[in-house]
Write a protein that holds these residues in place. Structure first.
Motif, PDB file in Angstrom:
ATOM      1  N   MET A   1       0.945  -1.303  -0.116  1.00 41.70           N
ATOM      2  CA  MET A   1      -0.056   0.075   0.113  1.00 41.70           C
ATOM      3  C   MET A   1       0.816   1.078  -0.059  1.00 41.70           C
ATOM      4  O   MET A   1       2.095   1.284   0.520  1.00 41.70           O
ATOM      5  CB  MET A   1      -0.962  -0.013   1.276  1.00 41.70           C
ATOM      6  N   TRP A   2       0.205   1.999  -0.624  1.00 40.45           N
ATOM      7  CA  TRP A   2       1.125   3.431  -0.620  1.00 40.45           C
ATOM      8  C   TRP A   2       0.247   4.654  -0.193  1.00 40.45           C
ATOM      9  O   TRP A   2      -0.933   4.585  -0.427  1.00 40.45           O
ATOM     10  CB  TRP A   2       1.599   3.731  -2.015  1.00 40.45           C
ATOM     11  N   SER A   3       0.943   5.610   0.241  1.00 46.56           N
ATOM     12  CA  SER A   3       0.103   6.900   0.836  1.00 46.56           C
ATOM     13  C   SER A   3       0.745   7.929   0.263  1.00 46.56           C
ATOM     14  O   SER A   3       1.738   8.003   0.348  1.00 46.56           O
ATOM     15  CB  SER A   3       0.412   6.814   2.395  1.00 46.56           C
ATOM     16  N   TYR A   4      -0.208   8.692  -0.530  1.00 44.91           N
ATOM     17  CA  TYR A   4       0.277   9.750  -1.158  1.00 44.91           C
ATOM     18  C   TYR A   4       0.414  10.870  -0.197  1.00 44.91           C
ATOM     19  O   TYR A   4       1.148  11.790  -0.365  1.00 44.91           O
ATOM     20  CB  TYR A   4      -0.987  10.333  -2.064  1.00 44.91           C
ATOM     21  N   GLU A   5      -0.382  10.794   0.931  1.00 49.80           N
ATOM     22  CA  GLU A   5      -0.233  11.842   1.828  1.00 49.80           C
ATOM     23  C   GLU A   5       1.078  11.651   2.777  1.00 49.80           C
ATOM     24  O   GLU A   5       1.995  12.633   2.737  1.00 49.80           O
ATOM     25  CB  GLU A   5      -1.264  11.464   3.053  1.00 49.80           C
ATOM     26  N   HIS A   6       1.491  10.609   3.220  1.00 53.31           N
ATOM     27  CA  HIS A   6       2.648  10.463   4.005  1.00 53.31           C
ATOM     28  C   HIS A   6       3.852  10.051   3.242  1.00 53.31           C
ATOM     29  O   HIS A   6       4.957   9.832   3.591  1.00 53.31           O
ATOM     30  CB  HIS A   6       2.730   9.281   5.010  1.00 53.31           C
ATOM     31  N   LYS A   7       3.631   9.819   1.759  1.00 51.47           N
ATOM     32  CA  LYS A   7       4.995   9.509   0.775  1.00 51.47           C
ATOM     33  C   LYS A   7       5.282   8.292   1.313  1.00 51.47           C
ATOM     34  O   LYS A   7       6.701   8.334   1.776  1.00 51.47           O
ATOM     35  CB  LYS A   7       5.846  10.610   0.398  1.00 51.47           C
ATOM     36  N   GLU A   8       4.647   7.219   1.710  1.00 53.71           N
ATOM     37  CA  GLU A   8       5.306   6.094   2.350  1.00 53.71           C
ATOM     38  C   GLU A   8       4.764   4.840   1.842  1.00 53.71           C
ATOM     39  O   GLU A   8       3.492   4.596   1.619  1.00 53.71           O
ATOM     40  CB  GLU A   8       4.990   6.148   4.031  1.00 53.71           C
ATOM     41  N   HIS A   9       5.514   4.023   1.920  1.00 54.92           N
ATOM     42  CA  HIS A   9       5.151   2.507   1.044  1.00 54.92           C
ATOM     43  C   HIS A   9       4.845   1.509   2.464  1.00 54.92           C
ATOM     44  O   HIS A   9       5.777   1.434   3.273  1.00 54.92           O
ATOM     45  CB  HIS A   9       6.128   1.777   0.514  1.00 54.92           C
ATOM     46  N   ALA A  10       3.859   0.699   2.472  1.00 57.64           N
ATOM     47  CA  ALA A  10       3.745  -0.289   3.389  1.00 57.64           C
ATOM     48  C   ALA A  10       3.652  -1.522   2.916  1.00 57.64           C
ATOM     49  O   ALA A  10       2.853  -1.787   1.998  1.00 57.64           O
ATOM     50  CB  ALA A  10       2.450   0.092   4.587  1.00 57.64           C
ATOM     51  N   MET A  11       4.250  -2.637   3.465  1.00 58.50           N
ATOM     52  CA  MET A  11       3.922  -3.928   3.030  1.00 58.50           C
ATOM     53  C   MET A  11       3.479  -4.934   4.359  1.00 58.50           C
ATOM     54  O   MET A  11       3.973  -5.008   5.298  1.00 58.50           O
ATOM     55  CB  MET A  11       5.194  -4.649   2.515  1.00 58.50           C
ATOM     56  N   ILE A  12       2.124  -5.111   4.083  1.00 58.38           N
ATOM     57  CA  ILE A  12       1.586  -6.291   4.969  1.00 58.38           C
ATOM     58  C   ILE A  12       1.681  -7.694   4.571  1.00 58.38           C
ATOM     59  O   ILE A  12       1.048  -7.806   3.398  1.00 58.38           O
ATOM     60  CB  ILE A  12      -0.062  -5.712   4.971  1.00 58.38           C
ATOM     61  N   SER A  13       2.291  -8.226   5.389  1.00 55.41           N
ATOM     62  CA  SER A  13       2.792  -9.536   5.162  1.00 55.41           C
ATOM     63  C   SER A  13       1.959 -10.776   5.848  1.00 55.41           C
ATOM     64  O   SER A  13       1.904 -10.417   7.168  1.00 55.41           O
ATOM     65  CB  SER A  13       4.284  -9.932   5.216  1.00 55.41           C
ATOM     66  N   VAL A  14       1.399 -11.547   5.126  1.00 51.77           N
ATOM     67  CA  VAL A  14       0.571 -12.711   5.840  1.00 51.77           C
ATOM     68  C   VAL A  14       1.065 -14.058   5.613  1.00 51.77           C
ATOM     69  O   VAL A  14       1.390 -14.059   3.999  1.00 51.77           O
ATOM     70  CB  VAL A  14      -0.964 -12.525   5.285  1.00 51.77           C
TER      71      VAL A  14
END
Lengths: 375, 156, 314, 608, 176
Positions: free
Chosen positions: B61-74
């Motif tokens: 997922m990417w946030s245009y607000e925070h300019k940050e990438h998050a990877m959620i791993s299951v």
């Protein structure tokens, strides 16, 4: 059954490549659309798992045919991140040059095909003919017209020939001149307004949730560009403004955005923007090495980890997710093509309720490229 | 990292947030992230860790607000893997789930459209699994097809 | 009897030449468009090669006897139409019918074509025919209004008579008919199915529409039909507005040749004009074309009609 | 002998009333329906169709209860007789297979024929009105058999309207002249006569479904039995024009109107109404999905042309109008019968549900194809000559509004013609289990197609047939030979067209014959490369909302204009009829009071 | 006119008027637009793209074929009207090319369809493509481009191979 079924593709002039939209049409209104892909599925991701890191370089560029360099770039960046390499400055500038030239070539192709879908066959002939001059540049720079295999992890394959900037400048100024003609034939043509305004609208506020990226997103009024958000290579040194609706230069803002008209105008304007970026890059390009020293390709092992790198392609956000377990082959490479969302979910939704005559126009204005959906 | 702050766990990996999650809580994490600015769902990918006998689903997922990438791993077990479908949060997840269902054989509960996506008439092991040998398959199927035997004939 | 045979021979000769001219025009048209595209383009005799190839194909697929009607009707209808049009001042059967007859004769090939396309069972073909018919409804309105203006002005509905009466002055030189000719030329654009009105055969939308299932001899006969329509419609326009290309009236052999040459140049001019418009416009959607013809074109045509009417009654 | 024909027809209708078997009833009716045909052929000796003669009398007076009915046959009546009575035997032939059981179609149809025969022979207004009401009553019963409320109510209310208008007109004429015999009535240009003429024309226009008074037609045509509808549209609608012709030209109504208004405005309005009828009917037709309603709107459109001809009033125009009436009688009957045949086999009426019928019913398709050529005025049937005459008339009179409207309506006819051809007969082959219609049906249809082809080649015969009717009305005729019609503006040579077509067909025929072809199944079709087999079934019939694009453009205007008006009218009628039904208490005393009140009002009005 | 003479006319005409089917089966399709458009202009030779298989004479296999596409290509090829020709682009249809070990691409095209002319390379350059067209014209002229006759003659063998590739012969029914 009141509807009849129409197949747009795989063998149909109105589809962008080898894919298929299965339409249910009532009268001339599309009531349901289903995207059917897989005609080009070669199993790249599987093949990459059985090849070593360097062997994958010629493979990645074949994922997107009209604009292969973004693949090489994203792959190279991901591998560089895992290796923790810092690449030479000159290589970065050369990368910007080739990426932007590839973008122009891809936009020319997309504009040409779009015009073809509107039935004006003069522009495809011109645009695709002019695109060939860019392929000439690639040939001189990389040795190949289409699949360049030029951007390697660690830099670029060869240094730029001395005489090339002159040729590039010549081609760019020629293109600028031709763009005026394109404007006359298509972009300032009354029938283009009539046909494209309000067609293929992505609902307001849905664009980001649906995963729309690239020029399609910018046509919805969001000024998001990965070249600005996450500057790679030397894009942070370049002077350019993100083009977005409603700042459309000297083109009339006729629609309220998100439609085929705005998308094509944004593409048209980004050609000029790319031309200026290429010029800046050529001007600022430093002397120096073009590639760092590589380990032995056969024994090259990449440290374990996850890397995700994105670049801005002419179609939107292009991402490579690379997973390594420390061996000489990747565990997993997953490619995020921009058409994956544009071609499947977005197209299926916005084709619903569209006029049958506009289907191909909508697809071409989304610039769907099936190879990056199916890989 | 903003994403780690929001969720309260995870680690930073090359400037990206890596959030391990259980099978059940993934949905709430993604929903929470979506509500907190991570509006752009980049992709859903799957990794086959055959040594550990598990699949890893990675939600990017990417946030245009925070300019940050998050990877959620299951992480899911390799036999009879199944996951909750999240296509109601982001419509394009449906397509990713279709592909992963086809390529890895992971079942997504709640996705009604797990129809063949890229392949047609496929009956073998899902091809992206590590235990599927593409080279052997190609040799078995495509190399075994005989050539056309032509007669000695002037006419043709 | 000898007169009758000579007449038959002349009719056969002129009709054959007209069809050949039509096929030649297809090649010339492609050449002109290619020049606009910055290309060399095919040789001008390409039309002959294409038709020869299609007619000598080994396999010819048919979807049943109704499908074959397309072949029979389209070719018959267009030749029949040409018989009733004065070509270069030569009347052929022009005195045996009139403009209304020509309008309706032109419907024979269209309806035959439509039957064949319908019989192929392809939805693309059906939609293409629908669009062709709607186009017909659209362009006929302005066109018939201009035609009625001519008929009222010359007080005859016979095309041969109209050509005859334009000896002194071509219709296009009379002010209301300048307007009418401009309108009729846009209608001609629709009749010839050139952009922006190439809607019925739009390849990107409906995969060449009615032609989707045609191949071999069927497509060959359709190409002949297309060649015929180019000549028929441009000749109709030239006959109505440009005096049929008649410049010499003395009835000598030379006058036939000169008139024929002038007719040829005039229809080439009209055709080139339509091709240039074709090369510089995208295509309309069908309802936009309909609105265009019924709103603007019909209004202009009607103005010219009323103008003529006022001229005639005063 | 004339009484014999009437009696025979009535007896036949009573006999068929008690015959349960439809086949037997059909044979009886077929024989009975040949009687008027025989009479027409016999009278033809005087009016231009010389075949044989057995000396049937031409006039008759018949007295009953102190009222004398005057009958005599005129050239005009004879021409309309040709048009109508030649329709009936083929329709009866068709009905032989159509009705398994006699459910009342045959007796009332014969009753109807009697009434029509009476109308045509009537030579005074009262007789005319008597038989007109007989016709209305019997046709109402036939409509009633369709068992559709909308159809029954609209037909009833419009019949009543027609009757009231005609009766009022007759009363006015009687008040002016004191006589009702056609030959004795002398018109003068005063308000009463003019309003009588207008009222009566309006009354007749109801029957011929002219535009403002057409609202009943779509409902009735789509619900009653096919053979009856074929006759209703082909034959009965012409009775309205018979009445109009009678009022306008046989009695000098047109001249009176022109004198009164001191211009041609009244007749011009009639022509304009006709043209608008043709135009709107066409537009409504190609947006309709129900095959029978489509044909109904098409009837409204085609009948509009006749009104245009009457409105223009020149010899050219009236010739064209009568020719058009004749053509319409035949091609529209064929189309309704073909629709009946298709429904007989498939049980479907919606165009979007049909499709591919032609492959199983080729002969029905052929008949329908020819009548559609006639309908669309393609010059390979006689349909063209009629419209050509009308166009010539309109242009030579410099009618700059009517001509384009007529022409464009005629182009619109191509659109709905193709809709019928594609939607019903061609396209996806959806009906594998049907077969060709029974022989009598096919024979009936082909008999009706014959005249369309004969009069293509020899339109002169048709003009000869109407010659005396026109001359008697003082109109004059169009100069013609057997196959050339000449007007002041141009001439039309049918032989040139036919021979030219034969010659022009040679190259096409050579290509067709010399290059062999192979027939394939429609499933082997262009599906953008997709094989049909993978999908099992692909719906390929694009017949629903076929003209959607143009509908989108026009519907807003039409909805505002015509449709909503008529829907409002229909709803109002529904309310009125509900009120009316409350009056019908079922007690005979009440009815007697109503009749008395009605008569009192009439008498009071006449005296006043 | 005798059959042979008729044949000759047919050959002369079809050589100069090759209509190709608009079907991009793989990445080679990206080098077709340059050939079609103003730089190389293949309309000089009377070639042009056609929308449907019935109208076309030449089938261009532009690159690798996946199993799914092969099904469509065979369908399209059978819908075309003979004489018809097949040109294959790139190295993938010759021996599998880059995708020699892929599970989804058929490798040797001539086992499923008769190919008249091969163009090597990845990608073939436009000049190569043009040359292939000229080569095909030469073959037609000499009467050697007879792939379609070969397909008719060995139809059973081709069908068997196609079915094997589609998975019918592997003991499983496709399409369910």
């Amino acid at each position: 059954m009141k509807e009849y079924e129409l197949f747009i593709g795989p063998q149909h002039p109105g589809v962008t490549g080898n894919m298929m939209y299965h339409l249910w049409v009532d009268g001339d209104t599309v009531t349901k659309a289903e995207c059917n892909v897989g005609y080009l599925h070669r199993g790249f991701e599987k093949l990459m798992e059985s090849r070593n890191w360097m062997q994958n370089v010629p493979l990645v560029c074949r994922i997107c045919v009209p604009e292969p360099d973004v693949n090489e770039m994203a792959y190279a960046m991901a591998v560089e991140q895992l290796m923790d390499w810092e690449i030479p400055e000159r290589a970065k500038y050369i990368r910007v040059v080739i990426l932007e030239l590839a973008r122009i070539a891809a936009y020319l192709m997309s504009i040409g095909s779009y015009a073809g879908s509107l039935g004006i066959y003069t522009l495809p002939q011109w645009a695709l003919g002019d695109r060939d001059y860019f392929l000439d540049i690639f040939e001189q720079l990389t040795g190949a017209r289409v699949y360049h295999i030029y951007i390697w992890p660690g830099g670029v394959r060869w240094d730029m020939p001395e005489k090339l900037p002159g040729l590039i400048e010549k081609t760019l100024s020629y293109t600028e001149k031709r763009l005026k003609l394109y404007d006359d034939v298509l972009f300032k043509n009354r029938i283009f307004f009539d046909r494209a305004v309000g067609i293929g609208k992505i609902p307001k506020g849905k664009a980001i949730e649906w995963g729309v990226t690239g020029p399609n997103l910018r046509a919805c009024g969001y000024g998001y560009d990965i070249r600005k958000l996450e500057p790679y290579a030397v894009y942070d040194d370049m002077d350019f403004e993100v083009i977005k609706y409603p700042e459309l230069g000297d083109f009339d803002v006729l629609s309220d955005g998100c439609d085929a008209y705005t998308r094509m105008i944004v593409r048209r304007l980004e050609i000029e923007q790319s031309i200026s970026i290429v010029r800046q890059a050529l001007e600022k390009m430093p002397e120096g090495e073009h590639i760092i020293k590589h380990p032995n390709w056969l024994k090259w092992k990449v440290p374990p980890g996850y890397a995700f790198k994105r670049v801005e392609s002419s179609k939107g956000e292009y991402g490579y997710f690379v997973v390594s377990d420390g061996s000489n082959k990747p565990v997993r490479i997953h490619v995020r093509g921009p058409s994956y969302t544009h071609g499947v979910n977005v197209a299926e939704t916005i084709l619903k309720g569209a006029n049958m005559a506009d289907v191909s126009q909508i697809l071409f204005s989304l610039d769907v490229c099936p190879p990056d959906i199916e890989r | 990292m903003k994403a780690i702050e929001i969720i309260g766990k995870g680690e930073e990996m090359h400037g990206r947030a890596y959030i391990p999650s259980g099978r059940e809580e993934a949905g709430t994490i993604i929903k929470k992230l979506k509500e907190n600015g991570f509006a752009h769902f980049v992709m859903l990918s799957c990794v086959d860790w055959i040594d550990k006998n598990e699949f890893e689903l990675v939600y990017h997922m990417w946030s245009y607000e925070h300019k940050e990438h998050a990877m959620i791993s299951v992480r899911l077990p390799r036999d009879n893997p199944s996951m909750f479908s999240m296509h109601e949060l982001f419509p394009q997840i449906e397509t990713y789930e279709r592909e992963i269902h086809e390529m890895y054989g992971i079942d997504f509960e709640g996705n009604s459209r797990l129809t063949p996506f890229l392949l047609e008439g496929w009956h073998d092991t899902p091809p992206m699994r590590k235990d599927f040998d593409s080279k052997k398959f190609a040799e078995d199927v495509f190399d075994s097809i005989p050539e056309i035997k032509e007669e000695e004939d002037e006419g043709i | 009897m000898v007169d009758f045979l000579i007449k038959i021979a002349v009719i056969a000769l002129y009709t054959t030449i007209a069809m050949l001219v039509g096929i030649l025009f297809m090649g010339i048209g492609r050449k002109i468009v290619a020049r606009v595209h910055n290309r060399v383009g095919p040789p001008v005799y390409q039309g002959f090669i294409d038709i020869a190839k299609l007619l000598t194909k080994k396999t010819n697929i048919s979807h049943g006897w109704i499908y074959d009607l397309a072949l029979l009707f389209s070719l018959t209808g267009i030749i029949l139409t040409i018989l009733f049009l004065p070509i270069g001042g030569v009347k052929l059967l022009g005195t045996e019918g009139d403009a209304f007859l020509v309008l309706y004769l032109l419907a024979i090939p269209a309806l035959g074509f439509a039957l064949g396309a319908g019989a192929s069972g392809n939805p693309n073909a059906a939609i293409g025919v629908m669009r062709a018919l709607v186009m017909m409804l659209s362009y006929e309105l302005p066109f018939v209004i201009t035609m009625i203006a001519l008929m009222i002005y010359y007080d005859t509905s016979s095309i041969a008579q109209i050509v005859e009466l334009q000896r002194a002055r071509w219709a296009i030189m009379i002010p209301p008919f300048m307007l009418a000719a401009a309108v009729a030329d846009m209608a001609l654009q629709g009749m010839l199915m050139e952009a922006p009105f190439d809607i019925p055969t739009a390849p990107h939308e409906i995969a060449s529409g009615p032609m989707a299932e045609f191949g071999g001899k069927h497509l060959g006969s359709l190409m002949l039909y297309k060649a015929g329509t180019i000549v028929a419609y441009t000749t109709l326009f030239v006959d109505l507005f440009l005096g049929g290309g008649v410049v010499m009236h003395d009835g000598s052999i030379l006058s036939y040749i000169v008139n024929f040459a002038v007719w040829f140049l005039l229809i080439l001019l009209i055709f080139t004009l339509s091709l240039l418009i074709n090369a510089s416009f995208p295509r309309f959607r069908i309802e936009q074309a309909f609105k265009f013809y019924w709103k603007y074109e019909a209004l202009l045509a009607f103005i010219s009609l009323i103008w003529v009417y006022l001229m005639v009654i005063s | 002998m004339l009484e014999l024909i009437f009696t025979a027809l009535l007896v036949a209708s009573f006999v068929t009333l008690f015959v349960k078997n439809g086949r037997v009833a059909a044979v009886i009716s077929l024989i009975a329906s040949l009687l008027p045909v025989a009479a027409i052929i016999d009278w033809g000796n005087e009016f231009g169709l010389k075949i044989f003669s057995f000396g049937l009398e031409k006039s008759m007076d018949f007295s009953i209860a102190g009222i004398t009915m005057h009958f005599s046959v005129t050239a005009l009546a004879w021409f309309f007789g040709v048009m109508i009575f030649f329709l009936i035997p083929p329709i009866m032939l068709f009905s032989y297979s159509f009705f398994e059981k006699n459910r009342g179609f045959f007796p009332f149809m014969l009753f109807l024929i009697t009434a029509v025969f009476g109308i045509l022979l009537a030579s005074d207004f009262l007789t005319l009105f008597f038989f007109w009401e007989l016709m209305a009553a019997s046709s109402f019963i036939l409509v009633y058999m369709g068992r559709d409320r909308k159809a029954i109510i609209s037909y009833l209310s419009f019949s009543v309207l027609s009757a009231v208008l005609i009766l009022t007109g007759i009363a006015l004429i009687y008040s002016q002249n004191g006589t009702l015999l056609f030959s004795n009535v002398a018109f003068s240009a005063d308000e009463v006569t003019v309003s009588a003429i207008i009222l009566m024309i309006a009354g007749f226009a109801v029957k011929s479904a002219l535009m403002p008074l057409h609202a009943w037609a779509p409902f009735v045509y789509s619900k009653a039995d096919e053979p009856f509808v074929a006759f209703l549209s082909g034959g009965l609608s012409k009775m309205g024009y018979y009445g109009m012709f009678l009022m306008l030209f046989a009695l000098p109504g047109a001249k009176i109107l022109q004198q009164y208004f001191d211009s041609t405005v009244a007749t011009y309005i009639l022509a304009l109404i006709g043209a608008i009828s043709a135009f709107i009917g066409t537009l409504l037709a190609f947006m309709e999905d129900d095959l029978r309603k489509l044909l109904a709107y098409s009837s409204i459109a085609q009948l509009g042309y006749i009104a245009v001809g009457f409105g223009i009033g020149s010899s050219l125009a009236i010739t064209g109008a009568l020719f058009q009436a004749f053509n319409h009688a035949f091609f529209k009957s064929v189309l309704f019968l073909a629709a009946g045949a298709v429904a007989y086999r498939t049980g479907k009426w919606k165009i979007s549900e049909l499709g591919g019928v032609a492959y199983k019913m080729p002969f029905t398709f052929m008949a329908a194809l020819f009548s559609i050529f006639a309908l669309a005025a393609i010059p390979i049937t006689s349909g063209f000559a009629a419209k050509w005459l009308l166009y010539e008339a309109a242009v030579s009179n410099k009618y700059i509004f009517i001509t384009p409207i007529m022409l464009i309506a005629s182009v619109g006819a191509f659109l709905y013609s193709f809709r019928i051809l594609y939607g019903v007969f061609l396209g996806e082959n959806r009906h594998d289990d049907i077969k060709e219609a029974p022989l009598p049906m096919v024979a009936g249809m082909f008999l009706l197609v014959m005249p369309l082809i004969i009069f293509l080649i020899f339109p002169g015969y048709m003009l000869d047939m109407m010659h005396s009717a026109l001359v008697n009305a003082g109109i004059g005729t169009v100069s013609h030979t057997n196959y050339v019609i000449s007007t002041g503006m141009a001439s039309y040579n049918t032989i040139a067209v036919v021979v030219g077509m034969m010659i022009a067909m040679i190259p096409a025929f050579l290509i067709y014959v010399l290059r062999k072809h192979r027939n394939i199944d429609f499933k082997d079709n262009f599906l953008a490369g997709e094989p049909y087999e993978i999908y099992g079934h692909i719906s390929m019939h694009a017949a629903n909302n076929f003209y959607k694009p143009i509908e989108d453009v026009l519907m807003p205007y039409l909805r505002k204009g015509a449709t909503s008006f008529y829907m409002a009218l229909y709803n109002a009628m529904g309310r009125v009829s509900k009120t009316v039904r409350r009056i019908y208490t079922g007690l005979s005393q009440d009815y007697a009071i109503y009749v008395a009140v009605f008569l009192l009002i009439i008498m009071g009005w006449l005296i006043w | 006119m005798r059959y042979e003479e008729w044949n000759k006319i047919s050959r002369i005409a079809s050589r100069k008027s090759l209509w190709m089917l608009h079907f991009c089966t793989g990445c080679g399709a990206v080098e077709l637009p340059p050939v079609m458009t103003s730089r190389y202009d293949m309309e000089r030779f009377g070639m042009g793209p056609m929308a449907t298989p019935r109208q076309a004479d030449v089938l261009l296999i532009t690159g690798y074929l996946t199993v799914k596409t092969l099904k469509r290509v065979v369908n399209v090829y059978e819908q075309m009207q003979s004489p018809k020709y097949v040109i294959s682009f790139g190295s993938c249809p010759i021996n599998g090319g880059m995708y020699w070990d892929s599970y989804n691409t058929v490798k040797r095209l001539d086992r499923y369809l008769p190919v008249d002319v091969y163009v090597g390379g990845c990608m073939p350059r436009p000049e190569g493509v043009m040359n292939a067209f000229l080569e095909l014209m030469k073959l037609i002229d000499e009467g050697k481009a007879r792939g379609w006759e070969k397909y008719q003659k060995y139809y059973e063998q081709y069908k068997r191979n196609q079915k094997m590739a589609f998975g019918f012969e592997r003991g499983k029914n496709e399409g369910d």
